[in-house]
Design a protein around this motif. Sequence first.
Motif, PDB file in Angstrom:
ATOM      1  N   GLN A   2       0.829  -1.207   0.000  1.00  0.00           N
ATOM      2  CA  GLN A   2       0.000   0.000   0.000  1.00  0.00           C
ATOM      3  C   GLN A   2       0.866   1.260   0.000  1.00  0.00           C
ATOM      4  O   GLN A   2       0.534   2.247  -0.637  1.00  0.00           O
ATOM      5  CB  GLN A   2      -0.928   0.024   1.229  1.00  0.00           C
ATOM      6  CG  GLN A   2      -2.100  -0.897   1.118  1.00  0.00           C
ATOM      7  CD  GLN A   2      -3.114  -0.417   0.080  1.00  0.00           C
ATOM      8  OE1 GLN A   2      -2.856   0.453  -0.737  1.00  0.00           O
ATOM      9  NE2 GLN A   2      -4.274  -1.036   0.104  1.00  0.00           N
ATOM     10  N   ARG A   3       1.993   1.202   0.710  1.00  0.00           N
ATOM     11  CA  ARG A   3       2.884   2.349   0.774  1.00  0.00           C
ATOM     12  C   ARG A   3       3.459   2.659  -0.607  1.00  0.00           C
ATOM     13  O   ARG A   3       3.561   3.815  -1.018  1.00  0.00           O
ATOM     14  CB  ARG A   3       4.002   2.068   1.767  1.00  0.00           C
ATOM     15  CG  ARG A   3       4.865   3.247   2.035  1.00  0.00           C
ATOM     16  CD  ARG A   3       5.842   2.957   3.128  1.00  0.00           C
ATOM     17  NE  ARG A   3       6.603   4.133   3.451  1.00  0.00           N
ATOM     18  CZ  ARG A   3       7.652   4.157   4.204  1.00  0.00           C
ATOM     19  NH1 ARG A   3       8.079   3.037   4.761  1.00  0.00           N
ATOM     20  NH2 ARG A   3       8.298   5.266   4.444  1.00  0.00           N
ATOM     21  N   ALA A   4       3.818   1.602  -1.346  1.00  0.00           N
ATOM     22  CA  ALA A   4       4.358   1.785  -2.696  1.00  0.00           C
ATOM     23  C   ALA A   4       3.303   2.364  -3.629  1.00  0.00           C
ATOM     24  O   ALA A   4       3.600   3.245  -4.447  1.00  0.00           O
ATOM     25  CB  ALA A   4       4.873   0.450  -3.233  1.00  0.00           C
ATOM     26  N   GLY A   6       0.749   4.231  -2.723  1.00  0.00           N
ATOM     27  CA  GLY A   6       0.551   5.621  -2.314  1.00  0.00           C
ATOM     28  C   GLY A   6       1.650   6.514  -2.853  1.00  0.00           C
ATOM     29  O   GLY A   6       1.388   7.616  -3.344  1.00  0.00           O
ATOM     30  N   ARG A   7       2.891   6.033  -2.780  1.00  0.00           N
ATOM     31  CA  ARG A   7       4.034   6.811  -3.302  1.00  0.00           C
ATOM     32  C   ARG A   7       3.916   6.987  -4.811  1.00  0.00           C
ATOM     33  O   ARG A   7       4.169   8.069  -5.345  1.00  0.00           O
ATOM     34  CB  ARG A   7       5.327   6.103  -2.939  1.00  0.00           C
ATOM     35  CG  ARG A   7       6.565   6.841  -3.337  1.00  0.00           C
ATOM     36  CD  ARG A   7       7.801   6.171  -2.721  1.00  0.00           C
ATOM     37  NE  ARG A   7       9.005   6.508  -3.405  1.00  0.00           N
ATOM     38  CZ  ARG A   7       9.710   7.619  -3.202  1.00  0.00           C
ATOM     39  NH1 ARG A   7       9.301   8.487  -2.320  1.00  0.00           N
ATOM     40  NH2 ARG A   7      10.824   7.846  -3.876  1.00  0.00           N
ATOM     41  N   ASN A   9       1.144   7.019  -6.572  1.00  0.00           N
ATOM     42  CA  ASN A   9       0.060   7.972  -6.832  1.00  0.00           C
ATOM     43  C   ASN A   9       0.522   9.405  -6.624  1.00  0.00           C
ATOM     44  O   ASN A   9       0.163  10.303  -7.396  1.00  0.00           O
ATOM     45  CB  ASN A   9      -1.147   7.670  -5.946  1.00  0.00           C
ATOM     46  CG  ASN A   9      -1.897   6.433  -6.393  1.00  0.00           C
ATOM     47  OD1 ASN A   9      -1.823   6.032  -7.548  1.00  0.00           O
ATOM     48  ND2 ASN A   9      -2.604   5.811  -5.479  1.00  0.00           N
TER      49      ASN A   9
END
Length: 62
Positions: A2-4, A6-7, A9
Motif C-alpha cells: 500500500q505504501r508503494a 501511495g508513493r 500515486n
Amino acid sequence: MQRAIGRLNIMVSVINKLTRFVPPRIWQPMVKTGSPVNVFNKRAKLTIMFSDIVGFTELSDR
C-alpha cells in the motif's frame, strides 16, 4: 504494498502538475532522480501594460 501504491500515486500527481506548467528539461531530471518535490499553487496580482509607441513598427522593420 500500500505504501508503494501511495508513493506512486503521489509521483503521478506531481508529474501531471509539472507537465502542465514546467518545460520537460526542468521536470524530467527531478523525476529521474526521485528527489522530493513540493508542488503548490500561488495566486498573485498581476499588472499588464499595453502600449502603442508611435513609429515603432516602422523602426522595428528597419
